[in-house]
Design a protein around this motif. Structure first.
Motif, PDB file in Angstrom:
ATOM      1  N   VAL A 121       0.308  28.498  27.873  1.00  0.00           N
ATOM      2  CA  VAL A 121       0.114  29.937  28.105  1.00  0.00           C
ATOM      3  C   VAL A 121      -0.216  30.152  29.575  1.00  0.00           C
ATOM      4  O   VAL A 121      -0.653  29.239  30.279  1.00  0.00           O
ATOM      5  N   SER A 122      -0.020  31.378  30.038  1.00  0.00           N
ATOM      6  CA  SER A 122      -0.110  31.668  31.474  1.00  0.00           C
ATOM      7  C   SER A 122      -1.479  31.330  32.058  1.00  0.00           C
ATOM      8  O   SER A 122      -1.562  30.788  33.168  1.00  0.00           O
ATOM      9  N   THR A 123      -2.564  31.613  31.321  1.00  0.00           N
ATOM     10  CA  THR A 123      -3.898  31.321  31.872  1.00  0.00           C
ATOM     11  C   THR A 123      -4.105  29.821  32.062  1.00  0.00           C
ATOM     12  O   THR A 123      -4.733  29.398  33.042  1.00  0.00           O
ATOM     13  N   ASP A 124      -3.583  28.997  31.153  1.00  0.00           N
ATOM     14  CA  ASP A 124      -3.707  27.543  31.287  1.00  0.00           C
ATOM     15  C   ASP A 124      -2.865  27.028  32.450  1.00  0.00           C
ATOM     16  O   ASP A 124      -3.283  26.125  33.188  1.00  0.00           O
ATOM     17  N   ARG A 125      -1.671  27.600  32.627  1.00  0.00           N
ATOM     18  CA  ARG A 125      -0.834  27.193  33.767  1.00  0.00           C
ATOM     19  C   ARG A 125      -1.518  27.571  35.074  1.00  0.00           C
ATOM     20  O   ARG A 125      -1.556  26.778  36.027  1.00  0.00           O
ATOM     21  N   GLN A 126      -2.059  28.783  35.126  1.00  0.00           N
ATOM     22  CA  GLN A 126      -2.735  29.230  36.345  1.00  0.00           C
ATOM     23  C   GLN A 126      -3.939  28.351  36.669  1.00  0.00           C
ATOM     24  O   GLN A 126      -4.183  28.019  37.832  1.00  0.00           O
ATOM     25  N   ASP A 163      -3.307  30.682  43.490  1.00  0.00           N
ATOM     26  CA  ASP A 163      -3.279  31.554  42.314  1.00  0.00           C
ATOM     27  C   ASP A 163      -1.833  31.973  42.054  1.00  0.00           C
ATOM     28  O   ASP A 163      -1.227  32.646  42.896  1.00  0.00           O
ATOM     29  N   CYS A 164      -1.315  31.562  40.906  1.00  0.00           N
ATOM     30  CA  CYS A 164       0.077  31.883  40.594  1.00  0.00           C
ATOM     31  C   CYS A 164       0.190  33.346  40.180  1.00  0.00           C
ATOM     32  O   CYS A 164      -0.485  33.801  39.248  1.00  0.00           O
TER      33      CYS A 164
END
Length: 487
Positions: free
Chosen positions: A255-260, A270-271
């Motif tokens: 999920v996006s928060t884990d990738r970030q 910060d992506c």
């Protein structure tokens, strides 16, 4: 190797710093550029199983008689690598052991800089010195590891001409710019290398390019051409002139928060790509199962997610211990609990399907493995880019598993689909693609045989699997002596 960088140019990418963009329109599968490693090393844990020159995983490697650490396919590979290994060889002999891969790679980079400066060809767009190190941004734990590596380096190279600050700079560069190298089958990470031009390509969670390692041409007897390992940056889709080139630094299957979080920790930025900003596909990755418009309660979803995380930890421990029957038991139990609660694209469900299919295939329970592999591919296809290499590899494994299970039609279809993807991501000359081409031809032949006479096909298949002699037959297909089922 001469670097042809005519397809790209460096530009100011704003907050991201420098970036690369294309100078012409590119087609899917086109090689944007190829680049040999500035320096690269095999992981400590695989030092006796992987050639230190071409990074191919091989049996019966030849050991360097001097340092007794480096291993090679043969004398040709050893000769091709000598210029890179000779100072390392002497250092290991004197140190009486090989330090960890971070120290060894830093030493190789510094020796290369000392010999060639930071630029090794006209096509290199940046010197190693100009790459970001982010040492000042390191967390306390990472900085502690850096200090330990620094001391080990000074013990390993006591006569180095470089100061501590510069050595620390190189360690930092490697930490946030090192590229993981895979074996010739693309199935296992076996080492790490530094590729200066590749370091200029910025991240996007839904990138337009992918990177693969080309291991060189092992068919030549000339050491100068035998082991020209290089990365290839390949276009995943049509890219327009002046468009920025991007690759994925982390797997999209989070999920996006884990990738970030992972990108911030490893690469210190910060992506803000579209996938992260708009949380694209996060709903699918955490989807609950819906039946007739009804979904399970949030509490039940939370309980099954916690159970899945605990089970995944147990599965990892059982895999490490080599207790694969326990792995299968845990996977079956977890999948049974997930089935009425999670959607087909839920990450924890996909991770369990992946492990279950691989271990069951290893244990030769191919029918059950094929079922799980098919469900895994179904989920992946809804999440990944159509030309993603991970998707292609998953479809390939699923195709082979179905083939092993005697499901020749589905197996052949999947192998053809995987071949189309890997032709884009890996190209026609990569060992994986060549293996897939052989499997595609073999399954096509078997499929024709199956359509002609199912009974004869299954009889011959059973005989081949049991290594029994086959009866003579009239057609070309019927003269196949054995059915090759190589993964």
């Amino acid at each position: 190797m001469t670097l042809d960088m005519d397809n790209v140019e460096v530009f100011d990418a704003g907050e991201k710093g420098r970036g690369l963009r294309t100078t012409k329109d590119l087609c899917p599968g086109e090689v944007v550029f190829a680049e040999p490693s500035f320096a690269a090393v095999v992981f400590d844990s695989l030092s006796q199983q992987v050639c230190h020159s071409c990074f191919r995983r091989q049996a019966n490697l030849h050991r360097c008689a001097q340092c007794k650490f480096a291993h090679y396919c043969d004398r040709t590979c050893q000769t091709a690598c000598w210029d890179e290994h000779k100072q390392e060889c002497a250092a290991i002999k004197k140190y009486e052991k090989a330090p960890n891969e971070n120290v060894r790679l830093t030493a190789r980079v510094l020796w290369r800089i000392q010999k060639d400066t930071g630029i090794v060809s006209d096509g290199q767009l940046t010197s190693v010195d100009q790459l970001e190190d982010h040492v000042a941004d390191m967390l306390a734990e990472d900085f502690k590891e850096l200090k330990i590596d620094m001391q080990n380096f000074l013990d390993y190279c006591p006569k180095t001409r470089h100061g501590k600050e510069y050595i620390s700079h190189i360690f930092g560069i490697i930490k946030c710019n090192g590229f993981t190298l895979s074996d010739q089958r693309g199935l296992q990470a076996v080492g790490v290398g530094l590729f200066p031009n590749l370091c200029l390509v910025n991240h996007d969670c839904w990138p337009n390019c992918t990177v693969i390692l080309n291991h060189g041409n092992q068919s030549t007897l000339n050491a100068a051409y035998h082991s020209k390992r290089r990365i290839e940056l390949r276009a995943l889709s049509k890219i327009s002139e002046n468009e920025e080139l991007t690759v994925g630094y982390v797997d999209f299957l989070n999920v996006s928060t884990d990738r970030q979080r992972a990108l911030k920790h490893q690469y210190h930025f910060d992506c803000t790509c579209k996938s992260c900003s708009e949380h694209l596909k996060d709903d699918l990755k955490m989807a609950a199962k819906e039946i007739d418009g009804n979904k399970p309660s949030d509490q039940l979803v939370k309980e099954v997610q916690e159970f899945s995380l605990e089970c995944l930890a147990k599965v990892e421990a059982a895999c490490t211990a080599g207790d694969f029957h326990e792995v299968v038991k845990l996977c079956r139990e977890c999948l049974h609990k997930q089935e009425p609660v999670f959607g087909k694209t839920h990450l924890y469900h996909l991770r369990m399907l992946s492990t279950a299919s691989e271990v069951l295939s290893y244990l030769q329970f191919f029918s059950e493995a094929a079922e799980y592999a098919g469900r895994l591919v179904e989920g992946y296809m809804k999440l990944y880019h159509p030309n993603n290499a991970h998707l292609g590899m998953a479809i390939m494994r699923a195709g082979v598993t179905h083939w092993h299970a005697g499901l020749i039609k589905v197996g052949h279809e999947m192998i053809c689909k995987a071949y189309a993807i890997l032709m884009v991501t890996h190209g026609p000359n990569h060992p994986i693609t060549k293996d897939l081409e052989s499997m595609r031809m073999q399954t096509e032949m078997e499929l024709r045989m199956f359509k002609q006479n199912e009974h004869v096909y299954h009889s011959m298949r059973e005989a081949a699997l049991q290594n029994k002699p086959m009866a003579e037959a009239s057609s070309v297909e019927d003269n196949i002596k054995a059915l090759s089922h190589k993964q």
